[in-house]
Design a protein around this motif. Structure first.
Motif, PDB file in Angstrom:
ATOM      1  N   UNK A 206       0.835  -1.211   0.000  1.00  0.00           N
ATOM      2  CA  UNK A 206       0.000   0.000   0.000  1.00  0.00           C
ATOM      3  C   UNK A 206       0.864   1.252   0.000  1.00  0.00           C
ATOM      4  N   UNK A 207       0.336   2.317  -0.563  1.00  0.00           N
ATOM      5  CA  UNK A 207       1.051   3.592  -0.537  1.00  0.00           C
ATOM      6  C   UNK A 207       0.823   4.264   0.809  1.00  0.00           C
ATOM      7  N   UNK A 208       1.702   5.204   1.134  1.00  0.00           N
ATOM      8  CA  UNK A 208       1.591   5.899   2.409  1.00  0.00           C
ATOM      9  C   UNK A 208       0.298   6.704   2.481  1.00  0.00           C
ATOM     10  N   UNK A 209      -0.080   7.340   1.382  1.00  0.00           N
ATOM     11  CA  UNK A 209      -1.289   8.167   1.384  1.00  0.00           C
ATOM     12  C   UNK A 209      -2.549   7.321   1.544  1.00  0.00           C
ATOM     13  N   UNK A 210      -2.553   6.118   0.978  1.00  0.00           N
ATOM     14  CA  UNK A 210      -3.747   5.270   1.043  1.00  0.00           C
ATOM     15  C   UNK A 210      -3.858   4.524   2.373  1.00  0.00           C
ATOM     16  N   UNK A 211      -2.731   4.109   2.933  1.00  0.00           N
ATOM     17  CA  UNK A 211      -2.762   3.310   4.163  1.00  0.00           C
ATOM     18  C   UNK A 211      -1.587   3.696   5.048  1.00  0.00           C
ATOM     19  N   UNK A 212      -1.676   4.812   5.763  1.00  0.00           N
ATOM     20  CA  UNK A 212      -0.532   5.266   6.566  1.00  0.00           C
ATOM     21  C   UNK A 212      -0.173   4.325   7.704  1.00  0.00           C
ATOM     22  N   UNK A 308       4.002  18.857  -1.583  1.00  0.00           N
ATOM     23  CA  UNK A 308       3.517  17.496  -1.835  1.00  0.00           C
ATOM     24  C   UNK A 308       2.187  17.536  -2.579  1.00  0.00           C
ATOM     25  N   UNK A 309       1.360  18.547  -2.292  1.00  0.00           N
ATOM     26  CA  UNK A 309       0.051  18.642  -2.942  1.00  0.00           C
ATOM     27  C   UNK A 309       0.160  18.989  -4.415  1.00  0.00           C
ATOM     28  N   UNK A 310       1.297  19.538  -4.838  1.00  0.00           N
ATOM     29  CA  UNK A 310       1.467  19.869  -6.253  1.00  0.00           C
ATOM     30  C   UNK A 310       1.907  18.673  -7.072  1.00  0.00           C
ATOM     31  N   UNK A 311       2.187  17.542  -6.431  1.00  0.00           N
ATOM     32  CA  UNK A 311       2.615  16.351  -7.148  1.00  0.00           C
ATOM     33  C   UNK A 311       1.451  15.629  -7.809  1.00  0.00           C
ATOM     34  N   UNK A 312       1.802  14.658  -8.614  1.00  0.00           N
ATOM     35  CA  UNK A 312       0.792  13.892  -9.342  1.00  0.00           C
ATOM     36  C   UNK A 312       0.393  12.659  -8.534  1.00  0.00           C
ATOM     37  N   UNK A 313      -0.684  12.024  -8.953  1.00  0.00           N
ATOM     38  CA  UNK A 313      -1.122  10.781  -8.339  1.00  0.00           C
ATOM     39  C   UNK A 313      -1.915  10.976  -7.070  1.00  0.00           C
ATOM     40  N   UNK A 314      -2.204   9.830  -6.407  1.00  0.00           N
ATOM     41  CA  UNK A 314      -3.045   9.874  -5.214  1.00  0.00           C
ATOM     42  C   UNK A 314      -2.367  10.614  -4.070  1.00  0.00           C
ATOM     43  N   UNK A 315      -1.040  10.569  -3.993  1.00  0.00           N
ATOM     44  CA  UNK A 315      -0.337  11.242  -2.906  1.00  0.00           C
ATOM     45  C   UNK A 315      -0.581  12.745  -2.970  1.00  0.00           C
ATOM     46  N   UNK A 316      -0.520  13.332  -4.191  1.00  0.00           N
ATOM     47  CA  UNK A 316      -0.792  14.753  -4.333  1.00  0.00           C
ATOM     48  C   UNK A 316      -2.232  15.101  -3.995  1.00  0.00           C
ATOM     49  N   UNK A 317      -3.172  14.234  -4.407  1.00  0.00           N
ATOM     50  CA  UNK A 317      -4.587  14.474  -4.111  1.00  0.00           C
ATOM     51  C   UNK A 317      -4.835  14.427  -2.609  1.00  0.00           C
TER      52      UNK A 317
END
Length: 597
Positions: A206-212, A308-317
């Motif tokens: 899992x990614x950090x943004x989806x499952x910290x 970080x919010x300017x990045x692409x993908x779910x992490x930026x969202x």
């Protein structure tokens, strides 16, 4: 640290040390009190991200540190007249500036503040920042002490407390590596247990943004923090939750200073989820989580979250969602980041975030519009127009009449989006401005709001440009008249199209080409006949454009000189502004009338 005065061994020892040091005079105390008062007033006045705050804190810390090294600990005591040195009970300092500091301290319930040689600049900065915030959470000695302890309270004791207001935070290295609870949900029986997945279908990391909580850290320090976050997620007692959340914020800040930015972000994600009630949080736990989240997402950590919010993908969202959840607290930092790169790739998403915040952005935008910073003011005016909130109308109206031309242009453009009759009147007044840029902005605003009342004034302005080389203004006015679509403009536009040049031919051709584009938008027979005459007998550049527009308006076969495939159906101001260069080049190349000459 808050409490009641108590004569413990440490106090007796420090008193003996103070006695051996040179006695602090009334003048020495007055200088220190004035420095603290000056710094406190600056922190209350300047924005949280203003670099002048740091300069004030540095100066006050240097003055205090020198005095503490020379004469030992200092205890400021609030009295009716102002402040006095509690150690010597000399005549109190009662100047206006010092009384202001005394009033702030008294309002927070702080009657004594003791400072010693271990005072750090961060601790003093934290105290000044908390004193300058009109927040109910810091309105009591306990609330202020808890917030200060979570930052840095070295060298500061509030109301002469001997012990800490809360148990001291353990070092993260002393906590167990693994959590005392598991992330897995308990099952009631073997029958309800999910089947074990085969090794061939291993779950994806899992990614950090989806499952910290589920995503493992890259090192031991991160794993220890993750273990404490897992325990926090399973806590049900509100008091234990508050204590552990405060510890986690301190640990996350320490890891961030050590360069483990992702681990600090992990703590933000968990606290933000808890703040909205994720996992069945109680109302009290949600409130605590929201406070700790705002405390953690501040200063340089907030700036990193914006990047970080300017990045692409779910992490930026997900990072953008955290900024929206922060609300008004994130707007000053967002605006500061946009000012760094107004036209960069990141500016668009960040402006969208400000607009998403809606009413929460209004105080920051209003302050920026009124500020002396030119770039910040113009960007705030642009955002005010895009936000379309009537609450900003008064500030935008004021900006449309004062300041530089750039700021007035930005204000006029914003008024084209804001509702209200006052905005229309201000745009009408701007049409009479002596600044060409202001008139252009006002005419474009008229086109945006489709104000037919302004058509006579636009025609009058257009007539005044015909004998000048104000080609850009004339083309813009023609374009605006075409967009409004008022038939009263047709005779004047036709006359320009069929009139002999009044100025240099290249400028006149640019204006006539703009007229062709405008007439093509007007569903009037006279406009159509004028285009047909131009397609047969006008100069080459104008004739080609008339043929193109007739081909776009009529489904009959086009002439060989038809429009390019990428040409828009109606001319834009940008296209009109580029036309003089093309026409002039054609004249130099020997085509049309230039070739005949």
């Amino acid at each position: 640290m808050v409490g009641t005065p108590e004569a413990g061994p440490m106090q007796r020892q420090s008193s003996a040390t103070a006695a051996a040091a040179p006695r602090r005079t009334t003048a020495d105390f007055a200088v220190i009190a004035l420095e603290l008062s000056r710094a406190m007033r600056g922190f209350r006045y300047y924005d949280a991200l203003d670099t002048r705050r740091r300069a004030l804190a540095d100066r006050a810390h240097r003055a205090l540190q020198a005095e503490l090294e020379r004469s030992g600990p200092l205890t400021l005591e609030v009295c009716d007249e102002g402040l006095r040195d509690a150690e010597h009970r000399d005549e109190p300092e009662s100047g206006a500036a010092v009384r202001e500091l005394a009033d702030v301290l008294r309002g927070r319930g702080l009657l004594r503040i003791r400072l010693d040689r271990s005072l750090t600049r961060d601790a003093l900065t934290g105290l000044l920042d908390l004193l300058g915030r009109p927040d109910e959470r810091y309105a009591t000695p306990d609330g202020l002490a808890h917030a200060l302890a979570a930052r840095d309270d070295r060298g500061i004791r509030l109301n002469d407390a001997v012990g800490a207001a809360t148990p001291p935070t353990r070092k993260l290295s002393t906590t167990p590596l693994h959590a005392a609870v598991t992330l897995d949900e308990p099952t009631t029986s073997d029958d309800t247990r999910s089947p074990t997945p085969s090794s061939a279908s291993a779950p994806e990391t899992p990614s950090l943004a989806r499952d910290p909580l589920g995503r493992h850290a890259d090192d031991e320090w991160g794993e220890r923090l993750r273990a404490r976050l897992i325990e926090l997620d399973r806590m049900t007692d509100d008091r234990a939750y508050a204590s552990r959340a405060a510890e986690i914020v301190t640990w996350a800040m320490d890891l961030w200073r050590e360069g483990l930015v992702d681990e600090c972000y992990r703590a933000m994600l968990v606290l933000a989820d808890h703040a909205v009630g994720a996992g069945g949080r109680s109302e009290e736990q949600a409130r605590i989580a929201a406070e700790r989240f705002r405390e953690l997402a501040a200063g340089p950590r907030l700036a990193e979250l914006i990047e970080r919010a300017t990045g692409a993908g779910h992490d930026g969202v997900r990072a953008a969602q955290l900024l929206v959840q922060l609300g008004e607290a994130s707007v000053p930092a967002l605006l500061a980041r946009i000012c760094q790169e107004p036209e960069g790739d990141a500016a668009g998403p960040l402006r969208a975030l400000v607009l998403t915040l809606g009413d929460a952005a209004i105080p920051t935008l209003r302050a920026a519009i009124d500020s002396a910073d030119e770039l910040r003011g113009c960007l705030a005016l642009r955002l005010a127009g895009e936000l379309q909130n009537p609450a900003l109308l008064e500030a935008v109206l004021e900006a449309s009449t004062i300041g530089s031309v750039e700021r007035r242009v930005a204000a006029i453009r914003a008024l084209g989006f804001l509702p209200g009759e006052a905005g229309r009147e201000a745009i009408a007044r701007a049409l009479r401005s002596e600044e060409e840029a202001v008139v252009i902005a006002a005419s474009q605003a008229v086109a945006r709001i489709q104000d037919r009342v302004a058509v006579p004034k636009l025609l009058e302005l257009l007539e005044s440009t015909l004998h000048t080389r104000r080609t850009r203004l004339g083309c813009t006015l023609v374009h605006v008249l075409g967009r409004i679509g008022d038939e009263r403009a047709v005779p004047r536009l036709v006359a320009i199209l069929e009139r002999r040049p009044l100025v240099r031919r290249a400028h006149w051709h640019a204006l006539q080409i703009a007229v062709v584009d405008a007439l093509a938008l007007l569903p009037v027979k006279e406009a159509r006949r004028s285009l047909e005459r131009a397609a047969n007998g006008a100069d080459a550049p104008v004739r080609d454009r008339a043929r193109q527009r007739l081909g776009l308006a009529d489904p009959t076969p086009r002439h060989a000189a038809g429009p390019r495939q990428d040409e828009p159906a109606d001319a834009t101001p940008t296209a009109v502004e580029r036309e003089p260069t093309r026409v002039a080049a054609a004249g130099r190349g020997g085509t049309g009338d230039a070739a005949a000459r």
